[in-house]
Design a protein around this motif. Sequence first.
Motif, mmCIF file in Angstrom:
data_model
loop_
_atom_site.group_PDB
_atom_site.id
_atom_site.type_symbol
_atom_site.label_atom_id
_atom_site.label_comp_id
_atom_site.label_asym_id
_atom_site.label_seq_id
_atom_site.Cartn_x
_atom_site.Cartn_y
_atom_site.Cartn_z
ATOM 1 N N ALA A 327 1.211 19.051 51.975
ATOM 2 C CA ALA A 327 2.389 19.237 51.020
ATOM 3 C C ALA A 327 1.716 19.204 49.406
ATOM 4 C CB ALA A 327 3.524 18.331 51.159
ATOM 5 N N GLU A 328 0.325 19.628 49.442
ATOM 6 C CA GLU A 328 -0.145 19.528 48.202
ATOM 7 C C GLU A 328 -0.426 20.972 47.769
ATOM 8 O OE1 GLU A 328 -3.345 16.663 48.286
ATOM 9 O OE2 GLU A 328 -1.942 15.121 48.455
ATOM 10 N N ILE A 329 -0.661 21.107 46.494
ATOM 11 C CA ILE A 329 -1.104 22.288 46.059
ATOM 12 C C ILE A 329 -2.656 22.723 46.236
ATOM 13 C CG2 ILE A 329 0.559 22.531 44.150
ATOM 14 C CD1 ILE A 329 -1.544 21.404 42.329
ATOM 15 N N TRP A 330 -3.047 24.100 46.466
ATOM 16 C CA TRP A 330 -4.284 24.709 46.812
ATOM 17 C C TRP A 330 -4.996 24.947 45.863
ATOM 18 C CZ3 TRP A 330 -7.642 24.368 50.289
ATOM 19 C CH2 TRP A 330 -8.779 25.485 50.347
ATOM 20 N N GLU A 331 -6.181 24.432 45.382
ATOM 21 C CA GLU A 331 -6.730 24.719 44.211
ATOM 22 C C GLU A 331 -8.350 25.401 44.329
ATOM 23 O OE1 GLU A 331 -5.348 23.046 40.433
ATOM 24 O OE2 GLU A 331 -6.070 21.193 41.357
ATOM 25 N N ASP A 332 -8.738 25.399 45.427
ATOM 26 C CA ASP A 332 -10.189 25.794 45.502
ATOM 27 C C ASP A 332 -10.521 27.077 45.369
ATOM 28 O OD1 ASP A 332 -11.728 23.397 47.931
ATOM 29 O OD2 ASP A 332 -10.749 23.077 45.783
ATOM 30 N N LYS A 333 -9.520 27.836 44.709
ATOM 31 C CA LYS A 333 -10.106 29.396 44.791
ATOM 32 C C LYS A 333 -11.185 29.716 44.040
ATOM 33 C CE LYS A 333 -7.459 32.580 42.507
ATOM 34 N NZ LYS A 333 -6.368 32.413 41.484
ATOM 35 N N ILE A 334 -11.436 29.202 43.054
ATOM 36 C CA ILE A 334 -12.631 29.678 42.231
ATOM 37 C C ILE A 334 -13.899 29.368 42.847
ATOM 38 C CG2 ILE A 334 -11.582 29.509 39.905
ATOM 39 C CD1 ILE A 334 -13.532 26.861 39.600
ATOM 40 N N ASN A 335 -14.086 28.470 43.984
ATOM 41 C CA ASN A 335 -15.072 28.121 44.153
ATOM 42 C C ASN A 335 -15.646 28.831 45.394
ATOM 43 O OD1 ASN A 335 -15.558 26.361 42.292
ATOM 44 N ND2 ASN A 335 -14.178 24.991 43.111
ATOM 45 N N ASP A 336 -15.650 30.030 45.434
ATOM 46 C CA ASP A 336 -16.306 30.785 46.604
ATOM 47 C C ASP A 336 -16.785 32.203 45.903
ATOM 48 O OD1 ASP A 336 -16.921 32.098 48.844
ATOM 49 O OD2 ASP A 336 -14.831 32.375 49.625
ATOM 50 N N ALA A 337 -18.041 32.129 45.701
ATOM 51 C CA ALA A 337 -18.731 33.571 45.193
ATOM 52 C C ALA A 337 -18.518 34.744 46.095
ATOM 53 C CB ALA A 337 -19.902 33.271 44.660
ATOM 54 N N THR A 338 -17.852 35.853 46.061
ATOM 55 C CA THR A 338 -17.578 36.646 47.151
ATOM 56 C C THR A 338 -18.552 37.752 46.716
ATOM 57 O OG1 THR A 338 -15.915 37.967 45.818
ATOM 58 C CG2 THR A 338 -15.126 36.309 47.290
ATOM 59 N N VAL A 339 -18.948 38.411 48.061
ATOM 60 C CA VAL A 339 -19.994 39.398 47.768
ATOM 61 C C VAL A 339 -19.505 40.558 46.998
ATOM 62 C CG1 VAL A 339 -21.280 41.115 49.323
ATOM 63 C CG2 VAL A 339 -20.857 39.023 50.167
ATOM 64 N N GLU A 340 -18.090 40.682 46.974
ATOM 65 C CA GLU A 340 -17.453 41.922 45.959
ATOM 66 C C GLU A 340 -17.679 41.504 44.734
ATOM 67 O OE1 GLU A 340 -15.654 42.076 49.716
ATOM 68 O OE2 GLU A 340 -16.191 40.403 48.659
ATOM 69 N N ALA A 341 -17.557 40.258 44.118
ATOM 70 C CA ALA A 341 -17.676 39.799 42.860
ATOM 71 C C ALA A 341 -19.175 39.797 42.563
ATOM 72 C CB ALA A 341 -17.085 38.337 42.716
ATOM 73 N N ILE A 342 -20.140 39.602 43.235
ATOM 74 C CA ILE A 342 -21.377 39.458 43.174
ATOM 75 C C ILE A 342 -21.973 40.911 42.980
ATOM 76 C CG2 ILE A 342 -23.878 38.913 43.980
ATOM 77 C CD1 ILE A 342 -22.253 36.671 45.537
ATOM 78 N N ALA A 343 -21.393 42.011 43.648
ATOM 79 C CA ALA A 343 -21.720 43.249 43.456
ATOM 80 C C ALA A 343 -21.133 43.702 42.462
ATOM 81 C CB ALA A 343 -20.972 43.964 44.694
ATOM 82 N N ALA A 344 -20.096 43.393 41.880
ATOM 83 C CA ALA A 344 -19.632 43.993 40.318
ATOM 84 C C ALA A 344 -20.739 43.397 39.440
ATOM 85 C CB ALA A 344 -18.137 43.181 40.160
ATOM 86 N N CYS A 345 -21.475 42.353 39.582
ATOM 87 C CA CYS A 345 -22.534 42.035 38.506
ATOM 88 C C CYS A 345 -23.706 42.815 38.302
ATOM 89 C CB CYS A 345 -23.029 40.644 38.871
ATOM 90 S SG CYS A 345 -21.827 39.189 38.842
ATOM 91 N N THR A 523 -26.051 38.958 49.783
ATOM 92 C CA THR A 523 -25.378 38.284 50.672
ATOM 93 C C THR A 523 -25.847 36.489 50.666
ATOM 94 O OG1 THR A 523 -26.912 39.163 52.099
ATOM 95 C CG2 THR A 523 -24.725 39.611 52.729
ATOM 96 N N GLN A 524 -27.093 36.456 50.281
ATOM 97 C CA GLN A 524 -27.571 35.216 50.208
ATOM 98 C C GLN A 524 -26.686 34.362 48.922
ATOM 99 O OE1 GLN A 524 -31.785 33.911 49.987
ATOM 100 N NE2 GLN A 524 -32.334 35.614 51.160
ATOM 101 N N MET A 525 -26.689 35.187 48.190
ATOM 102 C CA MET A 525 -25.899 34.560 46.749
ATOM 103 C C MET A 525 -24.543 34.144 47.403
ATOM 104 S SD MET A 525 -26.906 36.345 43.317
ATOM 105 C CE MET A 525 -25.817 35.375 42.396
ATOM 106 N N ALA A 526 -23.922 34.832 48.394
ATOM 107 C CA ALA A 526 -22.638 34.470 48.867
ATOM 108 C C ALA A 526 -22.676 33.708 49.686
ATOM 109 C CB ALA A 526 -21.704 35.711 49.184
ATOM 110 N N SER A 527 -23.708 32.935 50.198
ATOM 111 C CA SER A 527 -23.683 31.940 51.492
ATOM 112 C C SER A 527 -23.175 30.841 51.613
ATOM 113 C CB SER A 527 -25.057 31.921 51.861
ATOM 114 O OG SER A 527 -25.922 31.245 50.598
ATOM 115 N N GLU A 528 -22.759 30.316 50.333
ATOM 116 C CA GLU A 528 -22.137 28.960 50.440
ATOM 117 C C GLU A 528 -20.588 29.079 49.804
ATOM 118 O OE1 GLU A 528 -25.857 25.833 49.789
ATOM 119 O OE2 GLU A 528 -24.162 25.795 48.348
ATOM 120 N N HIS A 529 -19.767 28.174 50.228
ATOM 121 C CA HIS A 529 -18.582 27.959 49.480
ATOM 122 C C HIS A 529 -17.998 26.647 49.557
ATOM 123 C CE1 HIS A 529 -16.422 28.354 53.751
ATOM 124 N NE2 HIS A 529 -17.362 27.547 53.763
ATOM 125 N N LYS A 530 -17.097 26.239 48.610
ATOM 126 C CA LYS A 530 -16.653 24.979 48.478
ATOM 127 C C LYS A 530 -15.388 24.493 49.304
ATOM 128 C CE LYS A 530 -16.374 21.539 44.663
ATOM 129 N NZ LYS A 530 -16.284 21.373 43.323
#
Length: 612
Positions: A327-345, A523-530
């Motif tokens: 029953a707690e809020i979820w906040e880990d949203k920013i900590n996942d570099a997605t392939v889509e966002a990386i491709a946008a770079c 894909t390697q840049m997106a290999s980790e998440h928090k």
Amino acid sequence: MSEWADEHRVLDPRFASEPGPWSTARIPYAREWMDSAALPWVRGVTICGSTQIGKTEAVNNVIGYYIHQRPSPAMMVMPNADSARLAGERRILPMVMANDALRAELTERSHDVKNREMAFRSSILYLRSAHSPTEMSSVPVRLVVGDEVKNWPKWSGKEASPLALVRERTRTFTDHVIVLCSTPSTRDGLIQREFMQGDQRRYHVPCPHCGAWQTLTFKRVKWDNEKIATGNAMRAAKDAWYECDHCSARIDDRQKREMLPLGMWVPEGKTVEEWRALRDSERNEHRSYHLWAGYSPWITWWKIAATFLDAKHEPADMMNFVNNWLAEIWEDKINDATVEAIAACVEERVQGECPDDVMVLTGAVDVQKDRLEWSVQGWGMDEESWLVAAGKVMRARDGDDWRELSDILFNGVWGKQQLRLRCCVVDSRYRPDEALDFVRRHQPVARMIIGVERDAPIPFTTHRIDKHPRTGIVLPNAIVVWHVNVGMFKDLVASRIARTVEEPNTRRGRMHLPNDLPVDWLTQMASEHKVRERSGSKEVHRWVIKPGHQRNEAWDLTVYQAAAGRLQRCDLLRSEDAATIPKLTPPPAPTTPKKPHRPPGARFPLLGGNRP
Ligand SMILES: [Zn+2]
């Protein structure tokens, strides 16, 4: 109200897990929720809780009590029209029909669930959708029950929010009450905001061993970490317990059931003793309650542990666990570099090209057993960065790979600006002696680094090697080893990548990638998440490799570059005070080959191919 429920309420076997007469003693924490909704000075009751704690039935009791004891117009607000109709069919109607007192209140007009209205002798219940402002306007009501508040529509700013509309409806009744209940979603979610507006009560219980009062937290649910590492192993062993915060004694499920009736709701900022003296005289208008699955009489410690172990590697499952169990809020949203966002770079630029805005160059080297991975990155104002080139050098038996790396990184200049590396960080996890030799040869530009995990927000610490063999005194010009808090820089890089998509017009921290990197790089840049993990008794947040990913040198190099940028204080290159900072001095004239390192337009040998 709880007494009324104990006397009258019968749970319909078709819709209840424990059919038969209602017993508040079964869920002692719900007693105060219900009683609060009948107190003359209480205008708001907010329940932010997990699923499976009995809050739905408790809320049904509120409606039943008002129909029977305080006849008045009432409104039940659900997220949409369907859920409102279902609430009438599956919750309210079965309650009315199973309860003699309530059934006697029905008129000949009886109930009309289809039109989402139920008429009683002296009251009426409206079943409304939070998505339809027109449905909620026009009728005055004394009681509002809002359920699954987290699925109510977000306030768009164009019209009044559902909650504002609801408040408006109750204005004519000075003794109105608004009961809201839901599992939480995010920090700005309605239930979380309303919980914070109230007096934020948590359920304190005494330890059966030492008697110390405490709130239950997930952190103190314990099991044998070494023997039990998966949800299935936990379901087989069924072995978890609660550890008293005070005496560390083991509290089993059986003892939890003894503790619950002794518990006490205490508002934020008060101790149990203080509150015991105050509670008979308090007149808080808005009581808000938080309760998670650990308190539920139906949920054992091992079930909680198994659900956590199942979920911990998958953010979506983890979000469900955090919202619906803790029953707690979820906040880990920013900590996942997605392939889509990386491709946008990725931009229209090939490796080797150095855009005009680049002012500082940094290098990074990841030492592997069989190869050296490297990258060169350019930095401009506001920590805007451009990956200029990346590649790898395979290991040679005679140490030739290090010489080749020197050639690439240090002999020659980059771009029209004729830039040289200001700083080059070398990860010394593998082959530390060779790395140290390399760093010594390229002082002061090359720096030795080691990645470390640290919970405190300290980006760097250092130690010096090269001590006198006898005295242990650090020699002059000794090499400094920089311990880089990689978790912190991973957070930084992930938020920069996310910004490419979220704020496409800001340049601060923007990352640019050339368009001729191998697909593998992205894909390697997106290999980790928090994820949230447990370290002993603590819950910590860690970057871990995503399931199905393996190599992550590209990600490591990007993170090291972020650290190198900070070591060079690229964060101080601010465009708003550009006029006041001294112009960067041009790099010293190169001592070796004057020609650009690479003929313009030439493709660089990349990861995935041996450097000729
Ligand atoms: Zn204890």
